[in-house]
Design a protein around this motif. Structure first.
Motif, PDB file in Angstrom:
ATOM      1  N   LYS A   1       1.264  -1.130   0.257  1.00  0.00           N
ATOM      2  CA  LYS A   1      -0.196  -0.114  -0.254  1.00  0.00           C
ATOM      3  C   LYS A   1       1.007   1.346  -0.413  1.00  0.00           C
ATOM      4  CE  LYS A   1      -3.947  -2.597   2.791  1.00  0.00           C
ATOM      5  NZ  LYS A   1      -4.056  -2.598   3.822  1.00  0.00           N
ATOM      6  N   PHE A   2       0.038   2.291  -0.137  1.00  0.00           N
ATOM      7  CA  PHE A   2       1.350   3.436  -0.498  1.00  0.00           C
ATOM      8  C   PHE A   2       0.284   4.645  -0.527  1.00  0.00           C
ATOM      9  CE2 PHE A   2       0.856   2.169  -5.052  1.00  0.00           C
ATOM     10  CZ  PHE A   2       0.353   2.789  -5.375  1.00  0.00           C
ATOM     11  N   GLY A   3       0.345   5.770   0.032  1.00  0.00           N
ATOM     12  CA  GLY A   3      -0.326   6.749  -0.064  1.00  0.00           C
ATOM     13  C   GLY A   3      -0.166   7.565   0.729  1.00  0.00           C
ATOM     14  N   SER A   4      -1.333   8.197   1.929  1.00  0.00           N
ATOM     15  CA  SER A   4      -1.415   8.872   2.729  1.00  0.00           C
ATOM     16  C   SER A   4      -2.169   8.991   3.941  1.00  0.00           C
ATOM     17  CB  SER A   4      -1.590  10.463   2.497  1.00  0.00           C
ATOM     18  OG  SER A   4      -2.990  10.546   1.669  1.00  0.00           O
ATOM     19  N   ASN A   5      -1.713   9.343   4.927  1.00  0.00           N
ATOM     20  CA  ASN A   5      -2.595   8.607   6.494  1.00  0.00           C
ATOM     21  C   ASN A   5      -3.512   9.013   5.902  1.00  0.00           C
ATOM     22  OD1 ASN A   5      -0.329   8.389   7.836  1.00  0.00           O
ATOM     23  ND2 ASN A   5      -0.223  10.256   8.757  1.00  0.00           N
ATOM     24  N   ARG A   6      -4.364   9.229   5.238  1.00  0.00           N
ATOM     25  CA  ARG A   6      -6.152   9.559   4.790  1.00  0.00           C
ATOM     26  C   ARG A   6      -6.623   9.236   4.166  1.00  0.00           C
ATOM     27  NH1 ARG A   6      -7.799  14.721   5.876  1.00  0.00           N
ATOM     28  NH2 ARG A   6      -6.414  16.570   6.521  1.00  0.00           N
ATOM     29  N   GLY A   7      -5.657   7.764   2.852  1.00  0.00           N
ATOM     30  CA  GLY A   7      -6.060   7.106   1.831  1.00  0.00           C
ATOM     31  C   GLY A   7      -4.975   6.805   1.019  1.00  0.00           C
ATOM     32  N   VAL A   8      -4.619   5.428   0.599  1.00  0.00           N
ATOM     33  CA  VAL A   8      -3.671   5.080   0.251  1.00  0.00           C
ATOM     34  C   VAL A   8      -4.339   3.731  -1.073  1.00  0.00           C
ATOM     35  CG1 VAL A   8      -2.667   4.569   2.047  1.00  0.00           C
ATOM     36  CG2 VAL A   8      -3.617   2.759   1.749  1.00  0.00           C
ATOM     37  N   TRP A   9      -3.045   3.752  -2.011  1.00  0.00           N
ATOM     38  CA  TRP A   9      -3.282   2.787  -3.169  1.00  0.00           C
ATOM     39  C   TRP A   9      -3.552   1.499  -2.840  1.00  0.00           C
ATOM     40  CZ3 TRP A   9      -6.665   4.322  -6.914  1.00  0.00           C
ATOM     41  CH2 TRP A   9      -6.176   5.438  -7.779  1.00  0.00           C
TER      42      TRP A   9
ATOM     43  N   ARG B   1      -8.890   1.242  -4.167  1.00  0.00           N
ATOM     44  CA  ARG B   1      -8.212   2.410  -2.691  1.00  0.00           C
ATOM     45  C   ARG B   1      -8.500   1.869  -1.778  1.00  0.00           C
ATOM     46  NH1 ARG B   1      -4.952   7.178  -2.707  1.00  0.00           N
ATOM     47  NH2 ARG B   1      -5.975   8.754  -1.934  1.00  0.00           N
ATOM     48  N   GLU B   2      -8.246   2.931  -0.986  1.00  0.00           N
ATOM     49  CA  GLU B   2      -8.551   2.798   0.638  1.00  0.00           C
ATOM     50  C   GLU B   2      -8.480   4.044   1.337  1.00  0.00           C
ATOM     51  OE1 GLU B   2      -6.978   0.920   4.999  1.00  0.00           O
ATOM     52  OE2 GLU B   2      -6.540  -1.357   3.036  1.00  0.00           O
ATOM     53  N   TYR B   3      -9.367   4.253   2.071  1.00  0.00           N
ATOM     54  CA  TYR B   3      -9.357   5.529   2.808  1.00  0.00           C
ATOM     55  C   TYR B   3     -10.192   4.989   4.639  1.00  0.00           C
ATOM     56  CZ  TYR B   3     -10.749   7.404  -1.409  1.00  0.00           C
ATOM     57  OH  TYR B   3     -10.972   7.648  -2.722  1.00  0.00           O
ATOM     58  N   ARG B   4      -9.108   5.931   5.655  1.00  0.00           N
ATOM     59  CA  ARG B   4      -8.711   5.808   6.371  1.00  0.00           C
ATOM     60  C   ARG B   4      -9.572   7.211   7.625  1.00  0.00           C
ATOM     61  NH1 ARG B   4      -2.260   3.088   6.181  1.00  0.00           N
ATOM     62  NH2 ARG B   4      -3.271   1.134   5.740  1.00  0.00           N
ATOM     63  N   LEU B   5      -9.921   6.725   8.316  1.00  0.00           N
ATOM     64  CA  LEU B   5     -10.532   7.453   9.208  1.00  0.00           C
ATOM     65  C   LEU B   5     -11.073   7.085  10.552  1.00  0.00           C
ATOM     66  CD1 LEU B   5     -14.602   7.741   7.048  1.00  0.00           C
ATOM     67  CD2 LEU B   5     -12.566   8.856   6.963  1.00  0.00           C
ATOM     68  N   LYS B   6      -9.642   7.606  11.099  1.00  0.00           N
ATOM     69  CA  LYS B   6      -9.875   8.157  12.696  1.00  0.00           C
ATOM     70  C   LYS B   6     -10.379   8.164  13.749  1.00  0.00           C
ATOM     71  CE  LYS B   6      -6.626   9.930  16.177  1.00  0.00           C
ATOM     72  NZ  LYS B   6      -5.647  10.971  16.533  1.00  0.00           N
ATOM     73  N   ILE B   7     -10.976   6.782  14.790  1.00  0.00           N
ATOM     74  CA  ILE B   7     -11.371   6.409  15.360  1.00  0.00           C
ATOM     75  C   ILE B   7     -11.165   7.332  17.062  1.00  0.00           C
ATOM     76  CG2 ILE B   7     -13.349   4.530  16.961  1.00  0.00           C
ATOM     77  CD1 ILE B   7     -12.652   3.193  14.185  1.00  0.00           C
ATOM     78  N   VAL B   8     -10.277   6.443  17.076  1.00  0.00           N
ATOM     79  CA  VAL B   8      -8.736   6.832  18.730  1.00  0.00           C
ATOM     80  C   VAL B   8      -7.745   6.342  18.173  1.00  0.00           C
ATOM     81  CG1 VAL B   8     -11.633   6.158  20.203  1.00  0.00           C
ATOM     82  CG2 VAL B   8      -9.409   4.442  19.602  1.00  0.00           C
ATOM     83  N   ASP B   9      -6.880   7.212  19.775  1.00  0.00           N
ATOM     84  CA  ASP B   9      -5.558   7.261  19.008  1.00  0.00           C
ATOM     85  C   ASP B   9      -5.030   5.509  18.316  1.00  0.00           C
ATOM     86  OD1 ASP B   9      -3.298   7.467  18.966  1.00  0.00           O
ATOM     87  OD2 ASP B   9      -2.414   6.917  20.883  1.00  0.00           O
ATOM     88  N   LYS B  10      -4.567   5.366  17.886  1.00  0.00           N
ATOM     89  CA  LYS B  10      -3.758   3.857  16.676  1.00  0.00           C
ATOM     90  C   LYS B  10      -5.147   2.883  15.921  1.00  0.00           C
ATOM     91  CE  LYS B  10      -0.029   4.122  19.596  1.00  0.00           C
ATOM     92  NZ  LYS B  10       1.118   3.066  20.943  1.00  0.00           N
ATOM     93  N   PHE B  11      -6.367   3.899  16.255  1.00  0.00           N
ATOM     94  CA  PHE B  11      -7.565   3.112  15.645  1.00  0.00           C
ATOM     95  C   PHE B  11      -7.767   3.395  14.839  1.00  0.00           C
ATOM     96  CE2 PHE B  11      -7.299   0.318  19.297  1.00  0.00           C
ATOM     97  CZ  PHE B  11      -7.739  -0.778  19.302  1.00  0.00           C
ATOM     98  N   GLN B  12      -8.078   3.187  13.116  1.00  0.00           N
ATOM     99  CA  GLN B  12      -8.469   3.444  12.014  1.00  0.00           C
ATOM    100  C   GLN B  12      -9.704   2.308  11.897  1.00  0.00           C
ATOM    101  OE1 GLN B  12      -5.126   4.059   9.673  1.00  0.00           O
ATOM    102  NE2 GLN B  12      -4.818   6.532  10.145  1.00  0.00           N
ATOM    103  N   PHE B  13     -10.311   3.087  11.234  1.00  0.00           N
ATOM    104  CA  PHE B  13     -11.477   2.434   9.835  1.00  0.00           C
ATOM    105  C   PHE B  13     -11.093   2.730   8.301  1.00  0.00           C
ATOM    106  CE2 PHE B  13     -15.474   3.229   7.743  1.00  0.00           C
ATOM    107  CZ  PHE B  13     -15.978   1.419   7.807  1.00  0.00           C
ATOM    108  N   ARG B  14     -11.329   1.865   8.368  1.00  0.00           N
ATOM    109  CA  ARG B  14     -10.786   1.650   6.570  1.00  0.00           C
ATOM    110  C   ARG B  14     -12.479   1.146   5.752  1.00  0.00           C
ATOM    111  NH1 ARG B  14      -6.031  -2.897   6.112  1.00  0.00           N
ATOM    112  NH2 ARG B  14      -7.144  -4.416   6.780  1.00  0.00           N
ATOM    113  N   VAL B  15     -12.154   2.042   5.039  1.00  0.00           N
ATOM    114  CA  VAL B  15     -13.766   2.084   3.356  1.00  0.00           C
ATOM    115  C   VAL B  15     -12.372   1.969   2.182  1.00  0.00           C
ATOM    116  CG1 VAL B  15     -14.059   4.601   3.484  1.00  0.00           C
ATOM    117  CG2 VAL B  15     -16.292   1.904   2.770  1.00  0.00           C
TER     118      VAL B  15
END
Length: 213
Positions: free
Chosen positions: A43-51, A89-103
Motif C-alpha cells: 500500500k502507498f499513499g497518505s494517512n488519509r488514503g492509500v492505493w 483504493r482504501e480511505y482511513r478514518l481515525k476512530i481513537v488514537d492508533k485505531f482507524q476505520f478503513r473503507v
C-alpha cells in the motif's frame, strides 16, 4: 460567475486537502484468511488514503493415496492451485488514537485449477480423470479496521462484500486400459458454465500484518 467559482472550488478542494497531508506512507506485509490462504500486500499513499495491491495464494495442495478394500485397488492423485489479485483504493478514518476505520473498493481477479486422477491396478480397467478451471472477476467493497502498533506495525482486518462474474470449464476423461496397455484415446466430456454472484454472507475475514516505512 458564481457557478464557475463553485465548480473550480469543487474540483480543487480534494487536491488542496491532499496537498496539506504531507505525511506519505508505504506499507508492505502479508495477508491471510482461515490460516490457510496467504499472500502479499503493498500500500502507498497518505494517512488519509492509500492505493492497495493484494495478492493471495488461495490454495496449493497435492495429495496422493493408495486405496484397497479387498476387491479394488487404485491410486488417487489430487492437485489444486489458485490465486487472487486485487487492486483498489482504501480511505482511513481515525476512530481513537492508533485505531482507524478503513473503507474503499477493490477490483479483483481469481483463478482456481483442480485435477483428480484415479488409476486402477488391474490389467484391464478404465482410468478416470476430473479437471476443473474456474475464473472470476469482481468489484468488492472494503470494510475493516486498522491498529497501528508503535507507528510501524499495522494490524488490520476486513471483509470484502462484492459482485462477481464467474465462469468454469469442467472436463472428465476416461482412459481404457487393456492388458496393461493404456490407450490414450480419451473419451472426453466437457461442460462450460458461468454465472453472476453477490457475496454478502459467510465471508471470511481477511487479516493483514504490514510494516510501515
Amino acid at each position: 460567475m458564481k457557478k464557475l467559482l463553485f465548480i473550480i472550488f469543487a474540483i480543487s478542494a480534494p487536491v488542496l486537502i491532499m496537498a496539506q497531508d504531507t505525511n506519505r506512507v508505504k506499507e508492505v506485509g502479508v495477508v491471510f484468511s482461515d490460516l490457510n490462504d496467504f499472500g502479499i500486500t503493498f500500500k502507498f499513499g497518505s494517512n488519509r488514503g492509500v492505493w492497495r495491491i493484494n495478492t493471495l495464494l488461495i490454495s496449493g495442495d497435492k495429495y496422493k493415496s493408495n486405496i484397497s478394500n479387498g476387491t479394488d485397488e487404485y491410486t488417487i492423485n489430487e492437485e489444486s492451485q489458485g490465486y487472487r489479485l486485487s487492486l483498489g483504493r482504501e480511505y482511513r478514518l481515525k476512530i481513537v488514537d492508533k485505531f482507524q476505520f478503513r473503507v474503499g473498493f477493490d477490483a479483483s481477479y481469481a483463478y482456481d485449477h483442480r485435477k483428480e486422477d484415479e488409476k486402477y491396478d488391474y490389467l484391464s480397467y478404465q482410468d478416470n480423470s476430473y479437471e476443473s478451471i474456474h475464473h472470476s472477476v469482481g468489484i468488492n467493497l472494503v470494510l475493516g479496521f486498522n491498529y497501528a502498533y508503535n507507528n510501524k506495525l499495522v494490524i488490520g482486518a476486513e471483509i470484502l462484500p462484492g459482485y462477481s462474474y464467474n465462469w468454469w470449464k469442467v472436463m472428465d476423461y476416461n482412459n481404457y486400459v487393456y492388458n496393461g496397455m493404456r490407450e490414450y484415446v480419451k473419451k472426453e466430456n466437457e461442460n462450460k458454465t458461468s454465472n453472476y454472484s453477490f457475496n454478502l454472507s459467510n465471508m471470511p475475514v481477511l487479516l493483514s500484518i504490514a510494516y510501515r516505512f
